[in-house]
Design a protein around this motif. Structure first.
Motif, PDB file in Angstrom:
ATOM      1  N   ALA A 196       2.021   1.929  18.340  1.00  0.00           N
ATOM      2  CA  ALA A 196       2.740   0.726  17.931  1.00  0.00           C
ATOM      3  C   ALA A 196       4.154   1.069  17.475  1.00  0.00           C
ATOM      4  N   THR A 291       6.783  -4.768  10.964  1.00  0.00           N
ATOM      5  CA  THR A 291       5.524  -5.107  10.286  1.00  0.00           C
ATOM      6  C   THR A 291       5.308  -6.609  10.140  1.00  0.00           C
ATOM      7  N   LEU A 295       4.318  -6.898  14.865  1.00  0.00           N
ATOM      8  CA  LEU A 295       2.875  -6.654  14.836  1.00  0.00           C
ATOM      9  C   LEU A 295       2.052  -7.944  14.907  1.00  0.00           C
ATOM     10  N   PRO A 296       2.365  -8.982  14.104  1.00  0.00           N
ATOM     11  CA  PRO A 296       1.567 -10.220  14.245  1.00  0.00           C
ATOM     12  C   PRO A 296       1.656 -10.847  15.635  1.00  0.00           C
ATOM     13  N   SER A 298       2.117  -9.204  18.378  1.00  0.00           N
ATOM     14  CA  SER A 298       1.556  -8.276  19.369  1.00  0.00           C
ATOM     15  C   SER A 298       0.053  -8.117  19.251  1.00  0.00           C
ATOM     16  N   TYR A 299      -0.583  -8.977  18.476  1.00  0.00           N
ATOM     17  CA  TYR A 299      -2.020  -8.826  18.268  1.00  0.00           C
ATOM     18  C   TYR A 299      -2.826  -8.835  19.565  1.00  0.00           C
ATOM     19  N   PRO A 300      -2.522  -9.695  20.560  1.00  0.00           N
ATOM     20  CA  PRO A 300      -3.296  -9.640  21.813  1.00  0.00           C
ATOM     21  C   PRO A 300      -3.222  -8.290  22.506  1.00  0.00           C
ATOM     22  N   LEU A 302      -2.542  -5.365  21.074  1.00  0.00           N
ATOM     23  CA  LEU A 302      -3.248  -4.397  20.229  1.00  0.00           C
ATOM     24  C   LEU A 302      -4.756  -4.517  20.430  1.00  0.00           C
ATOM     25  N   ALA A 303      -5.257  -5.742  20.459  1.00  0.00           N
ATOM     26  CA  ALA A 303      -6.692  -5.947  20.656  1.00  0.00           C
ATOM     27  C   ALA A 303      -7.121  -5.500  22.045  1.00  0.00           C
ATOM     28  N   MET A 370     -13.887  -9.656  21.341  1.00  0.00           N
ATOM     29  CA  MET A 370     -12.426  -9.565  21.497  1.00  0.00           C
ATOM     30  C   MET A 370     -11.957  -9.826  22.918  1.00  0.00           C
ATOM     31  N   TYR A 373      -8.698 -11.790  24.013  1.00  0.00           N
ATOM     32  CA  TYR A 373      -7.377 -11.174  23.949  1.00  0.00           C
ATOM     33  C   TYR A 373      -7.125 -10.205  25.102  1.00  0.00           C
TER      34      TYR A 373
END
Length: 384
Positions: A196, A291, A295-296, A298-300, A302-303, A370, A373
């Motif tokens: 990340a 942060t 990051l919020p 990019s959650y898909p 990341l998951a 998950m 995502y």
């Protein structure tokens, strides 16, 4: 009309059928494994899992009562009873039977057979038998009787009890289950954290050599994992981390980072530039932008990578075999435990099916929890 945007293709039915067939091809083995994990060894050996809800004919090996139970009836000695009571087996209708394994169906229920020792044996459909001998029987066990019976369906939790709670370390999957979690969770979190930060730098920070680094990451995607195993193992052994969890964590991190950086970088590069520029104008630092904004959003992605990394690590055997060296079996993972069961329990398909389903239960849960995502993350950066 089929080429007009928004119109429905006339071949949509073919697509739907293809999807159903692909889903069925993947679903049937999983359902079969699940059903087989609740069946007994005899049922697995005689019928397929799709016949589990129905009664099926099985060959059973039973014995008559011991000579101690014989009584004299006139000129003959008689042993009577029920074959199922003698062996503690659930009663089942007998169609044919025999006194030799070479010819199990030699006699129908109710017929009489003569053994080599001169005894006469009669077996009824419900398992009742009468064995007559001209002389008193001494010095041997009861007569073996091979029967073909219509056995009702039976499901049991004994397989799971043996696999999960067995005192025998060779058979138990409980220790291997927690060992696999110990390997998989850090090996999934560490590359995501590192990737990340790297992906944000490659997507939104200007520095010399950024394009070369991106090309280098893409090049690492095609490097075979097997090519780096031996050199990396030698390095781990030299620095003293080649026989524990730390070594396997770092190995999985190294092998997973290229895809993680590539996937996350493509997704972050597709985020709206105005958001990042407005944050910089407002005085936000790069770390705060990363942060609180990146990051919020990019959650898909990341998951999506977390699913892949978790599944790869959970199902891994090669890396665990190479980097998790343990002669005592205290750090054995589930894939290696199943390999051990194949050696020691090669004929016990009920144990193997149960162990295999236990090993795939967690990945199935992670995927279905998950999966929404997954497509969003995989399509990252493909369209603007």
């Amino acid at each position: 009309m089929d080429n007009i945007a928004g119109s429905k293709s006339s071949l949509s039915w073919a697509v739907n059928i293809s999807v159903v067939l692909i889903v069925a091809l993947w679903l049937f083995p999983t359902v079969g494994l699940f059903v087989s994990s609740f069946r007994t060894a005899d049922q697995i050996a005689t019928t397929g899992w799709w016949k589990a809800p129905f009664a099926a004919e099985q060959n059973l090996t039973l014995r008559t009562g011991s000579p101690e139970t014989q009584v004299q009836d006139g000129d003959v000695w008689v042993i009577e009873g029920n074959l199922f009571d003698e062996e503690g087996v659930e009663p089942a209708p007998i169609s044919v039977w025999g006194t030799s394994s070479r010819d199990v169906g030699a006699y129908a229920a109710g017929e009489t057979a003569e053994t080599r020792a001169g005894e006469r044996v009669t077996v009824q459909e419900n398992g009742d038998y009468r064995m007559e001998a001209p002389e008193q029987i001494e010095g041997r066990r009861g007569q073996r009787v091979f029967v073909t019976a219509l056995v009702p369906p039976e499901f049991t939790l004994a397989n799971y009890q043996q696999v999960l709670f067995s005192d025998n370390a060779t058979d138990s999957m409980a220790k291997a289950f927690f060992n696999t979690l110990t390997v998989t969770i850090p090996a999934t979190i560490i590359p995501i954290v590192v990737a990340a930060f790297a992906a944000y730098a490659l997507a939104w920070m200007d520095f010399p050599g950024r394009a070369l680094l991106i090309a280098f990451v893409v090049g690492l995607l095609v490097v075979p994992l097997q090519l780096a195993l031996i050199p990396l193992l030698k390095l781990h052994l030299q620095i003293g981390i080649g026989k524990g969890y730390l070594g396997v964590w770092l190995a999985h991190t190294a092998f997973g980072l290229p895809l993680a950086i590539y996937l996350l970088r493509n997704y972050m590069a597709g985020l709206p530039r105005d958001i990042i520029e407005n944050a910089r104008v407002d005085g936000a630092t790069e770390f705060q932008i990363f942060t609180k904004i990146i990051l919020p959003l990019s959650y898909p992605a990341l998951a999506s990578f977390a699913i892949f990394q978790f599944l790869w690590t959970w199902n891994d055997l090669l890396v665990a075999k190479v980097f998790l060296i343990d002669a005592t079996g205290q750090t054995t993972v589930m894939t290696n435990q199943i390999v051990e069961l194949l050696g020691t329990r090669g004929g016990n398909w009920e144990i193997l099916a149960t162990a295999a389903f236990v090993s795939i239960a967690v990945p199935l849960f992670v995927f279905f929890a998950m999966q929404r995502y997954l497509v969003r993350g995989l399509l990252a950066g493909s369209v603007k």
